[in-house]
Scaffold this active site. Structure first.
Site, PDB file in Angstrom:
ATOM      1  N   HIS A  94      10.532 -11.760   8.470  1.00  0.00           N
ATOM      2  CA  HIS A  94      10.006 -12.201   9.769  1.00  0.00           C
ATOM      3  C   HIS A  94       9.243 -13.524   9.636  1.00  0.00           C
ATOM      4  O   HIS A  94       8.895 -14.129  10.639  1.00  0.00           O
ATOM      5  CB  HIS A  94       9.155 -11.116  10.448  1.00  0.00           C
ATOM      6  N   HIS A  95       9.012 -13.965   8.403  1.00  0.00           N
ATOM      7  CA  HIS A  95       8.438 -15.299   8.201  1.00  0.00           C
ATOM      8  C   HIS A  95       9.522 -16.372   8.258  1.00  0.00           C
ATOM      9  O   HIS A  95       9.235 -17.550   8.112  1.00  0.00           O
ATOM     10  CB  HIS A  95       7.747 -15.377   6.840  1.00  0.00           C
TER      11      HIS A  95
ATOM     12  N   TYR B 199      -0.861  -7.435   3.074  1.00  0.00           N
ATOM     13  CA  TYR B 199      -1.443  -6.087   3.196  1.00  0.00           C
ATOM     14  C   TYR B 199      -2.401  -5.803   2.055  1.00  0.00           C
ATOM     15  O   TYR B 199      -3.363  -5.045   2.224  1.00  0.00           O
ATOM     16  CB  TYR B 199      -0.343  -5.039   3.317  1.00  0.00           C
TER      17      TYR B 199
ATOM     18  N   TRP C 149       0.529 -23.690   0.666  1.00  0.00           N
ATOM     19  CA  TRP C 149       0.277 -22.572  -0.265  1.00  0.00           C
ATOM     20  C   TRP C 149       1.540 -21.743  -0.469  1.00  0.00           C
ATOM     21  O   TRP C 149       1.678 -21.010  -1.439  1.00  0.00           O
ATOM     22  CB  TRP C 149      -0.895 -21.702   0.196  1.00  0.00           C
TER      23      TRP C 149
ATOM     24  N   SER D 123      -4.297 -11.585 -13.995  1.00  0.00           N
ATOM     25  CA  SER D 123      -5.610 -11.019 -13.679  1.00  0.00           C
ATOM     26  C   SER D 123      -5.485  -9.913 -12.635  1.00  0.00           C
ATOM     27  O   SER D 123      -6.064  -8.829 -12.789  1.00  0.00           O
ATOM     28  CB  SER D 123      -6.534 -12.131 -13.183  1.00  0.00           C
ATOM     29  N   SER D 124      -4.704 -10.180 -11.573  1.00  0.00           N
ATOM     30  CA  SER D 124      -4.559  -9.176 -10.511  1.00  0.00           C
ATOM     31  C   SER D 124      -3.884  -7.922 -11.030  1.00  0.00           C
ATOM     32  O   SER D 124      -4.279  -6.803 -10.682  1.00  0.00           O
ATOM     33  CB  SER D 124      -3.714  -9.728  -9.365  1.00  0.00           C
TER      34      SER D 124
ATOM     35  N   LYS E 294      -4.800   3.563  13.244  1.00  0.00           N
ATOM     36  CA  LYS E 294      -6.082   3.307  12.592  1.00  0.00           C
ATOM     37  C   LYS E 294      -7.138   2.867  13.593  1.00  0.00           C
ATOM     38  O   LYS E 294      -8.256   3.381  13.618  1.00  0.00           O
ATOM     39  CB  LYS E 294      -5.911   2.222  11.523  1.00  0.00           C
TER      40      LYS E 294
ATOM     41  N   GLU F  14       1.649  -8.958   0.005  1.00  0.00           N
ATOM     42  CA  GLU F  14       0.386  -9.642  -0.324  1.00  0.00           C
ATOM     43  C   GLU F  14      -0.586  -9.637   0.866  1.00  0.00           C
ATOM     44  O   GLU F  14      -1.782  -9.421   0.683  1.00  0.00           O
ATOM     45  CB  GLU F  14       0.689 -11.084  -0.758  1.00  0.00           C
TER      46      GLU F  14
ATOM     47  N   THR G  87      -0.760   0.886  12.371  1.00  0.00           N
ATOM     48  CA  THR G  87      -1.967   0.064  12.514  1.00  0.00           C
ATOM     49  C   THR G  87      -2.728   0.480  13.759  1.00  0.00           C
ATOM     50  O   THR G  87      -3.968   0.567  13.743  1.00  0.00           O
ATOM     51  CB  THR G  87      -1.580  -1.429  12.586  1.00  0.00           C
TER      52      THR G  87
ATOM     53  N   SER H 241     -13.544   2.258   7.439  1.00  0.00           N
ATOM     54  CA  SER H 241     -13.538   3.719   7.556  1.00  0.00           C
ATOM     55  C   SER H 241     -14.740   4.363   6.893  1.00  0.00           C
ATOM     56  O   SER H 241     -14.992   5.557   7.080  1.00  0.00           O
ATOM     57  CB  SER H 241     -12.251   4.299   6.943  1.00  0.00           C
TER      58      SER H 241
ATOM     59  N   HIS I 266       4.727 -10.863   1.821  1.00  0.00           N
ATOM     60  CA  HIS I 266       4.328  -9.954   2.887  1.00  0.00           C
ATOM     61  C   HIS I 266       3.491  -8.775   2.395  1.00  0.00           C
ATOM     62  O   HIS I 266       2.431  -8.506   2.943  1.00  0.00           O
ATOM     63  CB  HIS I 266       5.449  -9.523   3.812  1.00  0.00           C
TER      64      HIS I 266
ATOM     65  N   ARG J 122       1.752 -26.873  12.730  1.00  0.00           N
ATOM     66  CA  ARG J 122       0.715 -26.735  11.723  1.00  0.00           C
ATOM     67  C   ARG J 122       0.937 -27.769  10.619  1.00  0.00           C
ATOM     68  O   ARG J 122       1.976 -28.405  10.548  1.00  0.00           O
ATOM     69  CB  ARG J 122       0.732 -25.315  11.146  1.00  0.00           C
TER      70      ARG J 122
ATOM     71  N   HIS K 104      -6.783 -25.205  -0.142  1.00  0.00           N
ATOM     72  CA  HIS K 104      -7.606 -24.324   0.696  1.00  0.00           C
ATOM     73  C   HIS K 104      -6.955 -22.941   0.790  1.00  0.00           C
ATOM     74  O   HIS K 104      -7.612 -21.923   0.567  1.00  0.00           O
ATOM     75  CB  HIS K 104      -7.775 -24.932   2.093  1.00  0.00           C
TER      76      HIS K 104
ATOM     77  N   ASP L 194     -17.570   4.852 -15.496  1.00  0.00           N
ATOM     78  CA  ASP L 194     -17.198   3.433 -15.522  1.00  0.00           C
ATOM     79  C   ASP L 194     -15.719   3.356 -15.184  1.00  0.00           C
ATOM     80  O   ASP L 194     -15.085   4.377 -14.896  1.00  0.00           O
ATOM     81  CB  ASP L 194     -17.455   2.834 -16.926  1.00  0.00           C
TER      82      ASP L 194
END
Lengths: 381, 528
Positions: free
Chosen positions: B305-306, B260, B144, B172-173, B334, B258, B331, B271, B256, B453, B79, B108
């Site tokens: 921080h993880h 963002y 994951w 791909s990315s 914004k 990722e 943040t 915006s 991390h 979790r 998931h 294009d």
């Protein structure tokens, strides 16, 4: 009309949330000075966030109500203001400093592991905890005590089995600790990463295989405190509770004596067992009950294992043909796999019973009765 | 800004694209590829969502009812992987493909053949990942985040397939990101300076640099997992001189930035939408650009921080706590800018605006819980509980996915040439808004009360909230089918959309007719 519907929906949501368990929606205050400070820190930040939320969302919803086209609002033309932008950069920054100061103080104190009175080594393995009283020279395993029929309802047969009060949060032997003493935990693991967590102490420390982490606590009140493994550690991660029984220092001294006596008694029992001869009937009964609690999580109660994950024991060539290898793998485990060494976890007699059971259950007909001396020869005591 | 040249309409007739399936397989057109990305990501959203339904069905009551724990772990793992790499990231790449050339006045994307490949290897990657679920021993079951040694020594045999599929997703990315960078740097219309680019283009430019920086780190991580498992290396095994915590450092150095990558393009979308429906220019355009860049830079120095509970030295914990708290400043800027844009505007509330407003409120709630998680002493209590699950679903579902929904409604008329059904759109919004909060808000309480979790079963005091959460989950799942109906209806016909269906919308894409011609600006418009 629409507003009314929304208000009713929101009220419905709130009331359903409150009718759930109102006492159970926040972090515990815990029973240590540190846990109180962590709780206060949590509440302070929560309240600050709520206040910021009220101001920001308040302004936004005011604009949504007042500055809408259907109210005849005409758009203003402004689109920048250096002054305002500096203000709303600096103010949050100051709020952050206000949060960081108490957080730093608490953190530095939490990480001060010096001057402890008692040291406990906590070792996680799939899926149990081992507690070693470092200064006393004994230790024991602590396993989930909730019987399988309370949680395993996959075949629908156990729908009516009532769940106990401490369902999944109960163990056979809790960690016993005295109050008022600085207790240092040395946390490590045998296989994968686990995490030892007791919310009431605000202690959560990862147990990393091959490394030792430190944590500490001073418990203020006697009681039973429950937690769980917090880091995903495989199939039965959800079935690995932590239970700590905190007692007065006098009670702790008495308990320590009892434990030391039982260690001496266990040695005597082991010597006696070595001299005795086990019968098939006795071994099968003992072996079956031990197999269910210690082996069945992986190899399954019917010995079929989980294909591709945990090997089947039923009709295993090793069990049917190689008695010595069978005893060896239970005693010493198999390096690089999830198969643990059981020599430190079970007595030689218990291992003998399990091996006997596996060699004669599920249609196996080796007829072997493994004796304690057979297991002792492989290194188990 | 520019007027449509008649040459564009001619192109429509001069196009020699193959018919049928081959058109889609061979296409190098940014709109075709964008559509395929978007359709693919929605399909993945439904598959990943179906797995979430399995998770919530099992957690509906205590005890094991439906799936055994090993399969439950595969569901949580796949998931997560599908939603991150299959739903959110391809959706943003799809939006980038569709919109960036139209927004910067290019015909294009800069590298059209590579564009074709970067899409078509994605279905292969996910076919491999999903097929591993049917292998003996099952698919990935280690979360994951695939922490070693659970993902090495103790992992199922299918781990090689997992590693291979992650490699393909990464390629791909990276290809997609290079294409975005090259397009934006080289193909802007005359007069479109960097500080005149729409914020969606800006945020994607920064996102693309983040992708190019961190996807190779992910590739390195999975390669080390592969060699640890199959080739007897010991990067993450203490027995051979390695360290399992090293895995987490490398993974989160990717992980991390990722997160963002999955939210910066959202900022660009919001915006665009908030000023359009406030009929007022975006407040603080340049501070928006600087805030995005600061968030991107800070994202490289907050990864640990993880990992506050892994036993880091106190100095490292303090450093990562301070840096993480610091992110809330840009943040916050914004959010304040969006509110200031709405302030004294002339607002209407079509579906895109509703999703955008919900984004601002709910993403900010996710930001608040993020700030709480940054406070190390408190994180010891929050870490690995449902509080964290609540936090990242607020920023990813009501953040990233709500912004994607907002974008879809906002640009659907441009894509299809027809207006979507506003009534159904609003129904989709309100159904999603209510159910998503019933789904995720009580998770905060569950986590604070102590529910870890990634567990298939839980103690009895968590039963009531879990039931409520599951009901919210089922309702949210069903609500997304309304979106499917809206899109199909809109693609088939309806009220004709004008070139600019939104009164306050700004940007070159609105100068083109709806639906946008097959090739975008064939002669570059002049931007003043």
């Amino acid at each position: 009309m629409r507003i009314k519907i929304i208000i009713i929906a929101v009220l419905g949501m709130i009331s359903s949330v409150l009718s759930a368990t109102p006492s159970n929606i926040n972090m515990t205050r815990g029973v240590t000075d540190i846990s109180h400070r962590v709780y206060d820190l949590h509440m302070t930040i929560l309240i600050i966030c709520c206040l910021i939320g009220v101001v920001v969302f308040g302004a936004m919803f005011y604009a949504i109500v007042k500055h809408r086209k259907s109210q005849g609002a005409v758009a203003a033309q402004f689109h920048e203001s250096t002054k305002v932008e500096i203000i709303w950069t600096v103010i949050p920054f100051l709020i952050l400093i206000g949060m960081a100061v108490p957080a730093t103080k608490t953190l530095i104190e939490m990480e001060d592991n010096s001057k402890s009175d008692i040291t406990i080594k906590v070792t996680g393995s799939q899926w149990k905890w081992h507690y070693e009283y470092f200064d006393q020279g004994f230790g024991f395993y602590s396993l989930l005590a909730t019987p399988a029929e309370q949680f395993d309802n996959l075949d629908g047969k156990n729908t009516d089995v009532a769940k106990g009060e401490h369902y999944l949060l109960e163990v056979d032997k809790p960690l016993v600790l005295p109050i008022g003493k600085k207790i240092r935990f040395l946390v490590t693991a045998d296989d994968v990463i686990h995490s030892w967590w007791v919310p009431a102490f605000a202690v959560k420390q990862d147990a990393n295989p091959g490394f030792i982490n430190e944590a500490w606590t001073i418990i203020n009140e006697p009681g039973i405190y429950r937690g769980q493994c917090a880091e995903l550690c495989g199939k039965d991660h959800g079935y690995m509770p932590v239970v700590v029984k905190a007692v007065t220092q006098d009670e702790y001294a008495v308990w320590l004596d009892e434990q030391k006596q039982s260690v001496i008694q266990a040695k005597k029992d082991a010597e006696q067992a070595l001299a005795s001869t086990l019968t098939m009937e006795e071994s099968m009964t003992l072996g079956e009950s031990l197999y269910i609690t210690r082996c069945a999580a992986c190899h399954q109660p019917n010995g079929a294992g989980i294909p591709g994950v945990f090997p089947a024991l039923k009709n295993s060539p090793m069990i049917l043909n190689d008695r010595a290898a069978h005893i060896d793998i239970v005693v010493n485990g198999k390096a690089g796999t999830a198969m643990q060494a059981f020599k430190g976890q079970l007595t030689a007699k218990e291992i003998a019973a399990i091996v006997t059971y596996e060699r004669n259950a599920w249609g196996h007909d080796t007829g072997d009765v493994i004796q304690v001396s057979d297991v002792d020869a492989k290194g188990a005591k | 800004m520019s007027t449509l040249s008649t040459a564009q309409e001619h192109d429509e007739h001069h196009d020699h694209k193959p018919k049928g399936m081959m058109r889609w397989i061979l296409t190098t057109n940014h709109k075709d590829i964008g559509s395929m990305y978007l359709i693919f990501s929605f399909a993945m959203f439904l598959i990943g969502g179906a797995m979430a339904m399995v998770i919530r069905a099992e957690l509906y009551q205590p005890g094991l009812q439906i799936v055994e724990p090993n399969f439950f772990n595969q569901m949580t793992t796949v998931h997560g992987l599908i939603m991150v790499f299959g739903a959110v990231m391809p959706a943003f790449t799809g939006l980038a493909n569709w919109l960036i050339p139209m927004m910067i006045g290019a015909p294009d994307m800069a590298l059209p053949r590579m564009n074709n490949w970067s899409f078509w290897i994605l279905p292969m990657a996910f076919a491999i990942l999903l097929s591993s679920l049917f292998m003996e021993g099952g698919g990935p079951n280690f979360g994951w985040t695939f922490y070693a040694p659970l993902s090495t020594t103790y992992a199922p045999d299918s781990t090689a397939l997992f590693v291979f599929s992650v490699h393909i997703m990464g390629i791909s990315s990276i290809l997609g990101a290079i294409n975005v960078v090259v397009t934006i740097i080289n193909m802007r219309a005359p007069g479109m300076t960097y500080m005149k680019m729409p914020l969606f283009v800006w945020t994607w430019l920064i996102t693309a640099f983040l992708l190019i920086a961190v996807m190779p780190v992910l590739a390195a991580t999975v390669t080390m997992v592969l060699t640890d498992k199959y080739f007897a290396t010991s990067f993450f095994s203490a027995a051979g001189g390695g360290d399992p915590v090293l895995f987490q450092h490398i993974f989160w150095f990717f992980g991390h930035p990722e997160v963002y990558i999955m939210i910066l393009p959202s900022f660009g979308i919001i915006s665009a939408i908030v000023p359009a429906f406030s009929r007022k220019k975006l407040f603080g355009y340049s501070s928006m650009v600087y805030a995005t860049a600061s968030i991107a830079l800070l994202s490289f120095i907050v990864w640990a921080h993880h990992m506050f509970t892994t036993g880091m030295p106190v100095a490292a914990e303090l450093f990562f706590m301070y840096c993480t708290m610091l992110i809330s400043v840009p943040t916050g800027v914004k959010v304040f800018n969006w509110v200031a844009t709405m302030w004294r505007g002339s607002m209407t509330f079509e579906t895109p605006m509703l999703f955008a407003i919900a984004f601002i409120v709910l993403f900010t709630i996710g930001g608040f819980s993020g700030l709480m998680l940054a406070i190390t002493p408190a994180d010891f209590q929050y870490h690995d509980t449902y509080f964290v699950v609540a936090h990242f679903h607020y920023v990813l579902v009501t953040g990233a996915i709500f912004s994607i929904m907002a974008a879809a409604y906002y640009w659907l008329p441009k894509w299809t040439g027809y207006m979507y059904d506003e009534k159904l759109g609003k129904l989709h919004f309100w159904a999603s808004l209510i159910s998503v909060n019933v789904l995720f808000f009580p998770m905060h309480f569950l986590g604070l009360a102590g529910m870890p979790r990634r567990v298939p079963d839980y103690a009895l005091q968590f039963a009531d909230f879990n039931q409520l959460v599951s009901l919210g989950g089922f309702a949210f799942g069903v609500s997304q089918l309304i979106f499917l109906v809206v899109v199909i209806k809109c693609a088939r016909g309806g009220e004709k959309a004008p070139a600019k269906p939104w009164e306050g919308a700004e940007g070159l894409e609105w100068d083109m007719p709806s639906p946008a011609p097959y090739h975008s600006h064939t002669t570059p418009p002049e931007v003043k």
